[in-house]
Design an enzyme around this catalytic site. Structure first.
Site, PDB file in Angstrom:
ATOM      1  N   ASN A 108     -33.473   5.998  22.083  1.00  0.00           N
ATOM      2  CA  ASN A 108     -32.964   4.655  22.328  1.00  0.00           C
ATOM      3  C   ASN A 108     -34.224   3.695  22.095  1.00  0.00           C
ATOM      4  O   ASN A 108     -35.159   4.030  22.529  1.00  0.00           O
ATOM      5  CB  ASN A 108     -32.609   4.402  23.515  1.00  0.00           C
ATOM      6  CG  ASN A 108     -31.952   2.973  23.857  1.00  0.00           C
ATOM      7  OD1 ASN A 108     -30.858   2.538  23.226  1.00  0.00           O
ATOM      8  ND2 ASN A 108     -32.837   2.224  24.502  1.00  0.00           N
ATOM      9  N   GLU A 109     -34.294   2.887  20.975  1.00  0.00           N
ATOM     10  CA  GLU A 109     -35.213   1.899  20.695  1.00  0.00           C
ATOM     11  C   GLU A 109     -36.650   2.526  20.817  1.00  0.00           C
ATOM     12  O   GLU A 109     -37.385   2.166  21.765  1.00  0.00           O
ATOM     13  CB  GLU A 109     -35.172   0.801  21.433  1.00  0.00           C
ATOM     14  CG  GLU A 109     -33.796   0.140  21.483  1.00  0.00           C
ATOM     15  CD  GLU A 109     -33.791  -1.296  22.118  1.00  0.00           C
ATOM     16  OE1 GLU A 109     -34.759  -1.481  22.957  1.00  0.00           O
ATOM     17  OE2 GLU A 109     -32.788  -1.976  22.204  1.00  0.00           O
TER      18      GLU A 109
ATOM     19  N   ASN B  50     -28.807  -1.938  18.594  1.00  0.00           N
ATOM     20  CA  ASN B  50     -28.874  -2.766  19.736  1.00  0.00           C
ATOM     21  C   ASN B  50     -29.051  -3.902  19.478  1.00  0.00           C
ATOM     22  O   ASN B  50     -30.234  -4.149  18.919  1.00  0.00           O
ATOM     23  CB  ASN B  50     -29.667  -2.000  20.981  1.00  0.00           C
ATOM     24  CG  ASN B  50     -29.395  -0.684  21.336  1.00  0.00           C
ATOM     25  OD1 ASN B  50     -28.461  -0.173  21.281  1.00  0.00           O
ATOM     26  ND2 ASN B  50     -30.523  -0.054  21.940  1.00  0.00           N
TER      27      ASN B  50
ATOM     28  N   TYR C 276     -31.296 -12.686  23.588  1.00  0.00           N
ATOM     29  CA  TYR C 276     -32.635 -12.783  23.278  1.00  0.00           C
ATOM     30  C   TYR C 276     -32.996 -13.510  22.109  1.00  0.00           C
ATOM     31  O   TYR C 276     -34.074 -13.979  21.972  1.00  0.00           O
ATOM     32  CB  TYR C 276     -33.024 -11.202  23.116  1.00  0.00           C
ATOM     33  CG  TYR C 276     -32.824 -10.341  24.259  1.00  0.00           C
ATOM     34  CD1 TYR C 276     -33.618 -10.872  25.482  1.00  0.00           C
ATOM     35  CD2 TYR C 276     -32.467  -9.032  24.360  1.00  0.00           C
ATOM     36  CE1 TYR C 276     -33.682 -10.067  26.605  1.00  0.00           C
ATOM     37  CE2 TYR C 276     -32.150  -8.469  25.624  1.00  0.00           C
ATOM     38  CZ  TYR C 276     -32.858  -9.168  26.842  1.00  0.00           C
ATOM     39  OH  TYR C 276     -32.904  -8.363  27.956  1.00  0.00           O
TER      40      TYR C 276
ATOM     41  N   TRP D 286     -23.105  -4.070  26.295  1.00  0.00           N
ATOM     42  CA  TRP D 286     -24.271  -3.558  27.466  1.00  0.00           C
ATOM     43  C   TRP D 286     -23.967  -4.561  28.550  1.00  0.00           C
ATOM     44  O   TRP D 286     -24.220  -5.987  28.374  1.00  0.00           O
ATOM     45  CB  TRP D 286     -25.387  -3.813  26.655  1.00  0.00           C
ATOM     46  CG  TRP D 286     -26.699  -3.394  27.688  1.00  0.00           C
ATOM     47  CD1 TRP D 286     -27.364  -4.251  28.501  1.00  0.00           C
ATOM     48  CD2 TRP D 286     -26.866  -1.993  27.903  1.00  0.00           C
ATOM     49  NE1 TRP D 286     -28.236  -3.110  29.125  1.00  0.00           N
ATOM     50  CE2 TRP D 286     -28.061  -1.944  28.766  1.00  0.00           C
ATOM     51  CE3 TRP D 286     -26.555  -0.863  27.248  1.00  0.00           C
ATOM     52  CZ2 TRP D 286     -28.536  -0.615  29.240  1.00  0.00           C
ATOM     53  CZ3 TRP D 286     -27.175   0.476  27.915  1.00  0.00           C
ATOM     54  CH2 TRP D 286     -28.085   0.377  28.735  1.00  0.00           C
TER      55      TRP D 286
ATOM     56  N   LYS E  88     -26.561  -7.815  33.180  1.00  0.00           N
ATOM     57  CA  LYS E  88     -25.575  -7.918  32.060  1.00  0.00           C
ATOM     58  C   LYS E  88     -24.576  -7.252  32.206  1.00  0.00           C
ATOM     59  O   LYS E  88     -23.591  -7.112  31.177  1.00  0.00           O
ATOM     60  CB  LYS E  88     -26.584  -7.559  30.757  1.00  0.00           C
ATOM     61  CG  LYS E  88     -27.563  -8.273  30.234  1.00  0.00           C
ATOM     62  CD  LYS E  88     -28.178  -7.776  28.830  1.00  0.00           C
ATOM     63  CE  LYS E  88     -29.501  -8.478  28.594  1.00  0.00           C
ATOM     64  NZ  LYS E  88     -30.498  -7.932  29.346  1.00  0.00           N
TER      65      LYS E  88
HETATM   66  C1  GCB Z   1     -31.882  -2.745  25.082  1.00  0.00           C
HETATM   67  C2  GCB Z   1     -31.894  -1.573  25.889  1.00  0.00           C
HETATM   68  C3  GCB Z   1     -31.627  -1.449  27.137  1.00  0.00           C
HETATM   69  C4  GCB Z   1     -31.864  -2.872  28.069  1.00  0.00           C
HETATM   70  C5  GCB Z   1     -31.219  -3.758  27.311  1.00  0.00           C
HETATM   71  C6  GCB Z   1     -31.609  -5.159  27.940  1.00  0.00           C
HETATM   72  O1  GCB Z   1     -31.859  -2.858  23.795  1.00  0.00           O
HETATM   73  O2  GCB Z   1     -31.893  -0.351  25.154  1.00  0.00           O
HETATM   74  O3  GCB Z   1     -32.062  -0.391  27.807  1.00  0.00           O
HETATM   75  O4  GCB Z   1     -31.382  -2.518  29.381  1.00  0.00           O
HETATM   76  O5  GCB Z   1     -31.852  -3.734  25.933  1.00  0.00           O
HETATM   77  O6  GCB Z   1     -30.927  -5.411  28.718  1.00  0.00           O
HETATM   78  O7  GCB Z   1     -32.383  -5.823  27.716  1.00  0.00           O
END
Ligand code: GCB
Length: 680
Positions: free
Chosen positions: A419-420, A467, A473, A552, A573
């Protein structure tokens, strides 16, 4: 006629599935003792003593039961306890020490654990999320054994994850079991897997085959296995006996192949048919051990332009992400909380779930099997990494453990490798993880969730997902269209999904905003989250090439490093609050779009009960075709919905209380919702 037949069938299957869930969850105990084989699996969760610190520093012990998490109350504080904790348990052994072998199996301990029996060090385990096992036999006595486990959740350069937007809770936070087997047995020592690997192949509506590998530790000659496949009613569908020996994972393997005629396919939410596979180990024809696993017959194919197909039917995933923590419990949750989470995921109508960002409890994967959820399973390779042999060995181990321990779950269709990732080039590590995943399991896809285009590690996995957070953001929610289209590169033949999208929301904060609030500020009104999801989803839903979309997040979760929204230490979130008590408005947006089984009408912004201004939009989410709205007893003209969202613009409200009532009719049944809005 057709409908009632289907309903009856569905009911029957559902009740059998409940039973199947139970069997799957308690497979070791329930099925292996019932058939008279001498193996037993004994819960080992009570009568532990615990203290923070190591044995040299401890003065006071507290009695605890597993699952136990020492950050249950400080996991949302930025300086939450990250350090060692020691567990001690004294126990006697009833079984014959000479005839049996004894193993201690922990389902997880965070972040690492070192285990001693009667002063002898048995070994250690590094990684917070997978099960691990040690054999006790050589050092075991009949009376007063002392098992000591030193667990430590201090940041460790060699153990993934090195970063992540979540609290790394500490403790033996999943259950433990004492497994007693005969001397010659199906081994529980293959990375704490069950020792039985079931691989369905050649699956169609008319026939399905399975290959069975049983890993044994036994020197005797005349060994064989007998395999019995049963449907969810317990009817035997195939039976076979073999003494074919090969080797697998360094163990002696007895292998067999069976074929089932007219199998019921595992067809997602519609019919998640499960089968049990009982493997008996025979010596000179006599049963000496047995293990029962659960399987399901299905094919998953993902096409770069057409999306995902389950058993040949289009089945793009409309899913959610899940973290495993809970208010006042941290990671130390029980099956009750797992079931509660699954009920909420079923209620929203999701057909898949990304179990982020690490291996979840085996019980939860079993719940996914019986619910018909397609599962994305993941290892905690997140953010930055250390290019050292120790770190690479650890993340590779965590991947192998995840796969071996969860190999038989029909719900899991892909293994996620990262992940990222950021910083220096991790492509060589991802390449090696990709090879390991294929070597361990040639039947499932690999996948990953980056957030940046153009990085070399993105090109390696079979499937890809991004993602993306337009409307939170960066940019506005409508920019989701570009976010997806820029990433969609069909010529690469790497099918695309959206692994995360979303926005924060606090149920006590309300406002209609023109653009996203300051995301790291303390004001995250619930209405913006709902708006962001509506617009994001509108764009996602127009793109059938996306094999999956995952919100998410399904639940708010602890992230000790954050201080935003109304609650420090939280990521808000979630579509549901941390205590699982409140469904946010965005939850109902998805429920109206996804859950076709339960007719519903939900008036949005009900918690915004006292407002100012004399005209407001009234928004209702409903999966019915038509919704009637009355305001103070007066019926409003009907409106057409967009994605199950009905909006009456600029409705005039009087000073004081306004009674808002909504109703819809579905299959002759009237569904209503109402609220009072007070205008100051
Ligand atoms: C993402 C991450 C995740 C974070 C989410 C966020 O891209 O993969 O772990 O919790 O963003 O809420 O910023």
């Amino acid at each position: 006629m057709r409908i009632s037949f289907f309903t009856l069938q569905t009911k029957k299957i559902l009740s059998n599935l409940l039973a199947a869930t139970f069997v799957a969850a308690t497979a070791f105990v329930a099925t292996q003792q019932a058939n008279g084989a001498p193996r037993s699996v004994n819960a080992f969760n009570s009568n532990w003593q615990f203290s923070k610190g190591t044995i040299e520093t401890i003065t006071d012990w507290t009695p605890v039961a597993l699952p136990h998490c020492w950050n249950a109350s400080d996991g949302t504080h930025k300086d939450y306890y990250r350090g060692p904790g020691t567990y001690v348990k004294h126990f006697d052994v009833e079984e014959n020490l000479k005839k049996n072998r004894f193993f201690i199996r922990f389902e997880a301990a965070s972040l690492k654990a070192e285990v001693w029996l009667n002063g002898q060090r048995l070994g250690d385990h590094r990684g917070a999320f997978n099960a691990f096992i040690f054999e006790l036999t050589p050092y075991l006595k009949a009376r007063d054994n002392e098992l000591r486990v030193v667990v430590d959740n201090t940041y460790d350069n060699d153990i993934a994850p090195l970063e992540g937007d979540f609290t790394v809770f500490g403790g033996i936070y999943r259950p433990a079991a004492l497994i007693v087997t005969p001397r010659e047995c199906i081994t529980p020592m293959d990375m704490a897997s069950s020792g039985v690997y079931v691989t369905p192949f050649n699956v169609s509506g008319t026939t399905a085959s399975i290959a069975v590998d049983a890993l044994v530790e036994a020197e005797s000659k005349n060994l064989a296995i007998k395999t019995i496949v049963r449907d969810c009613n317990g009817n035997v569908k195939a039976e076979s006996r073999t003494d074919v020996q090969t080797s697998k994972h360094g163990f002696k393997a007895l292998t067999d192949t069976l074929t089932i005629d007219s199998p019921q396919l595992w067809q997602g939410l519609d019919n998640p048919a499960l089968y049990s596979v009982e493997v008996k180990l025979l010596r000179n024809g006599k049963v000496i051990d047995s293990v029962t696993e659960t399987t399901g017959f299905r094919t998953v194919d993902v096409d770069v332009t057409k999306g995902l197909f389950l058993n040949g039917k289009a089945h793009n995933i409309r899913g959610v992400n899940r973290h495993q923590d809970r208010i006042n419990m941290g990671w130390g949750i029980t099956n009750r909380e797992h079931r509660e989470d699954m009920e909420l995921i079923k209620e929203i109508g999701a057909n898949g779930v990304r179990l982020a960002h690490y291996p979840h409890s085996k019980y939860f994967y079993s719940l996914c099997d019986s619910a018909g959820m397609l599962v994305w399973a993941e290892i905690p390779f997140i953010g930055h990494f250390n290019d050292t042999p120790e770190f690479v060995e650890n993340i590779e181990l965590q991947l192998r453990e995840l796969i071996r321990q969860n190999y038989n779950h029909p719900s899991i269709f892909c293994w996620s490798l990262f992940n990222e990732l950021g910083g220096k080039d991790p492509a060589h590590i991802v390449k090696s993880l990709n090879d390991i995943a294929h070597e361990e399991d040639p039947t499932r896809y690999t996948v990953a969730a980056p957030n940046n285009d153009g990085r070399a590690e993105n090109d390696i996995t079979d499937l890809l997902a991004f993602n993306v957070y337009p409307g939170w953001y960066w940019a506005g929610p409508e920019v989701m269209c570009y976010a997806v289209d820029w990433k969609y590169k069909p010529e690469k033949n790497q099918p695309l999904a959206i692994s995360e999208y979303g926005a924060g929301a606090n149920i006590y904060q309300h406002a209609i905003l023109e653009k996203a609030p300051k995301t790291d500020g303390h004001y995250h009104p619930e209405e913006w989250q709902a708006h962001c999801h509506e617009i994001n989803y509108l764009e996602l839903d127009k793109r059938p090439f996306l094999w999956g979309t995952f919100v998410w997040n399904m639940f708010d979760f602890a992230s000790a490093g954050r201080n935003e929204g109304a609650d420090p230490g939280m990521n808000d979130k979630g579509l549901v609050t941390y205590d699982r008590k409140h469904r946010k408005d965005a939850f109902y947006f998805y429920k109206a779009n996804w859950n076709k089984r339960e007719p519903m009408v939900h008036i949005a912004s009900k918690r915004w009960a006292v407002r100012s201004g004399d005209s407001h939009d009234i928004k209702i989410y409903s999966n019915c075709n038509e919704v009637k709205l009355t305001v103070n007893g007066q019926q409003m003209p009907n409106v057409e919905p967009t994605l199950a969202t009905f909006v009456w613009k600029n409705v005039t409200l009087k000073k004081g209380e306004n009674v808002i009532e909504a109703s819809a009719i579905s299959n002759g049944q009237t569904i209503t919702d109402s609220t009072i809005i007070t205008i100051e």
